[in-house]
Design a protein around this motif. Structure first.
Motif, mmCIF file in Angstrom:
data_model
loop_
_atom_site.group_PDB
_atom_site.id
_atom_site.type_symbol
_atom_site.label_atom_id
_atom_site.label_comp_id
_atom_site.label_asym_id
_atom_site.label_seq_id
_atom_site.Cartn_x
_atom_site.Cartn_y
_atom_site.Cartn_z
ATOM 1 N N ALA A 1 74.037 98.358 56.843
ATOM 2 C CA ALA A 1 74.045 99.262 55.466
ATOM 3 C C ALA A 1 72.529 98.381 54.810
ATOM 4 O O ALA A 1 71.831 99.503 54.536
ATOM 5 C CB ALA A 1 74.489 98.654 54.754
ATOM 6 N N ALA A 2 72.175 97.225 55.366
ATOM 7 C CA ALA A 2 71.388 95.941 54.664
ATOM 8 C C ALA A 2 70.152 96.937 55.633
ATOM 9 O O ALA A 2 68.965 96.870 54.241
ATOM 10 C CB ALA A 2 71.457 95.128 55.326
ATOM 11 N N THR A 3 70.440 97.733 56.580
ATOM 12 C CA THR A 3 68.858 98.513 56.961
ATOM 13 C C THR A 3 68.524 99.591 56.381
ATOM 14 O O THR A 3 67.401 100.735 56.424
ATOM 15 C CB THR A 3 67.824 97.777 58.130
ATOM 16 O OG1 THR A 3 69.436 98.163 58.880
ATOM 17 C CG2 THR A 3 68.115 96.564 58.085
ATOM 18 N N LEU A 4 70.047 100.586 56.692
ATOM 19 C CA LEU A 4 69.911 101.966 56.557
ATOM 20 C C LEU A 4 69.948 102.303 55.035
ATOM 21 O O LEU A 4 69.682 103.645 54.985
ATOM 22 C CB LEU A 4 71.104 102.904 57.162
ATOM 23 C CG LEU A 4 71.522 102.007 58.612
ATOM 24 C CD1 LEU A 4 72.495 102.580 59.045
ATOM 25 C CD2 LEU A 4 69.870 103.383 59.512
ATOM 26 N N GLY A 5 70.243 101.660 54.117
ATOM 27 C CA GLY A 5 70.308 101.594 52.390
ATOM 28 C C GLY A 5 71.267 102.065 51.790
ATOM 29 O O GLY A 5 71.677 102.024 51.093
ATOM 30 N N SER A 6 72.357 103.308 52.700
ATOM 31 C CA SER A 6 73.901 103.476 52.088
ATOM 32 C C SER A 6 73.044 104.507 51.552
ATOM 33 O O SER A 6 74.141 105.088 50.294
ATOM 34 C CB SER A 6 74.755 102.554 52.183
ATOM 35 O OG SER A 6 75.156 101.786 53.284
ATOM 36 N N ALA B 1 75.047 97.827 50.227
ATOM 37 C CA ALA B 1 73.580 97.589 51.109
ATOM 38 C C ALA B 1 72.798 96.298 50.823
ATOM 39 O O ALA B 1 71.809 96.022 51.481
ATOM 40 C CB ALA B 1 73.038 99.214 51.130
ATOM 41 N N ALA B 2 72.335 96.711 49.203
ATOM 42 C CA ALA B 2 71.320 95.809 49.068
ATOM 43 C C ALA B 2 71.682 94.089 48.664
ATOM 44 O O ALA B 2 70.881 94.086 49.398
ATOM 45 C CB ALA B 2 71.007 96.416 46.801
ATOM 46 N N SER B 3 73.454 94.356 48.946
ATOM 47 C CA SER B 3 74.085 93.255 48.588
ATOM 48 C C SER B 3 73.488 92.045 49.991
ATOM 49 O O SER B 3 73.581 91.249 49.914
ATOM 50 C CB SER B 3 75.237 93.456 48.231
ATOM 51 O OG SER B 3 76.377 93.755 49.052
#
Length: 245
Positions: A146-151, A159-161
């Motif tokens: 999620a960190a790179t997909l952004g969710s 995702a930001a966390s």
């Protein structure tokens, strides 16, 4: 048996954390796992490890609360030398749009997923660093694809966390590489755990490149590689366990 030290895994009472705890115990570590509210499940994991000939204990700790983090490290100290930390605990804060989220939801997700990771890493470094009198060790952070997909439209605050966790991995790995500590990261994709909303995995399964979600054991295998001597020259890595997603 050679004393491999204490293996501390947060969120170890279920899912990925449980799989990591069981794997670490099988490798000869004394496993200390944390849980927030499900004492019975944590006790069950400890008893299963012990029944298999391993050593383990559990401690209640909400990693979003600094005092709880301090208590879990005090518990680890009672069992011996800390040789590995796996920061696995994390929450999504639900599903929805950013515009609909409360301040409390955003603050709690950041507190557990990122601030708790920072504090835990700080405490682990204090114990492991050869510069500070320690014997070295390994830290593995659980991030997310999620960190790179952004969710977007799901939980972009989560995702930001996890994007912060990715940065923590890179920065801390370079900061302590000369102090006998290897820091790495594992980024799971869709994994069959309770973190997903009911029906979500079934809804996206056909869109996944492998047409299936992953298992907690597949994530645990990557974690155990990073902790092992086989990864002695691996630091600041981020292994995606996401089936090409």
């Amino acid at each position: 048996m050679t004393d491999k030290g204490v293996f501390l895994v947060t969120g170890g009472s279920r899912g990925i954390g449980e799989a990591i705890a069981r794997s670490a115990a099988a490798e000869g570590y004394f496993v200390l796992l944390t849980y927030v509210g499900q004492a019975d499940r944590a006790r069950g994991v400890v008893e299963a490890i012990q029944a298999a000939g391993g050593r383990a204990a559990a401690v209640q700790a909400d990693t979003g609360v600094p005092a709880d983090v301090a208590r879990m490290f005090e518990a680890a100290d009672q069992h011996g030398r800390l040789s590995a930390l796996v920061y696995n605990g994390g929450i999504t804060g639900g599903v929805g749009l950013l515009a609909d989220q409360t301040d409390d939801t955003l603050a709690q997700v950041i507190a557990v997923n990122l601030t708790g990771a920072l504090i835990s890493c700080r405490e682990a470094v204090k114990r492991m660093s050869t510069r500070l009198g320690g014997q070295g060790g390994s830290i593995v952070l659980l991030s997310s694809r999620a960190a790179t997909l952004g969710s977007p439209n799901q939980h972009l605050w989560y995702a930001a966390s996890k994007g912060g966790v990715d940065s923590l991995n890179l920065g801390l790995a370079r900061e302590v590489a000369g102090e006998g500590i290897r820091v790495n990261c594992v980024s799971p994709g869709p994994i069959a755990t309770e973190i997903h909303a009911p029906g979500r995995l079934e809804a996206i399964r056909d869109s996944l490149p492998m047409k299936r979600e992953g298992t907690p054991e597949e994530v645990a295998a990557a974690v155990m590689f990073l902790v092992s001597d086989a990864a002695s020259y691996v630091a600041a890595a981020n292994i995606e366990v996401a089936g090409a997603r």
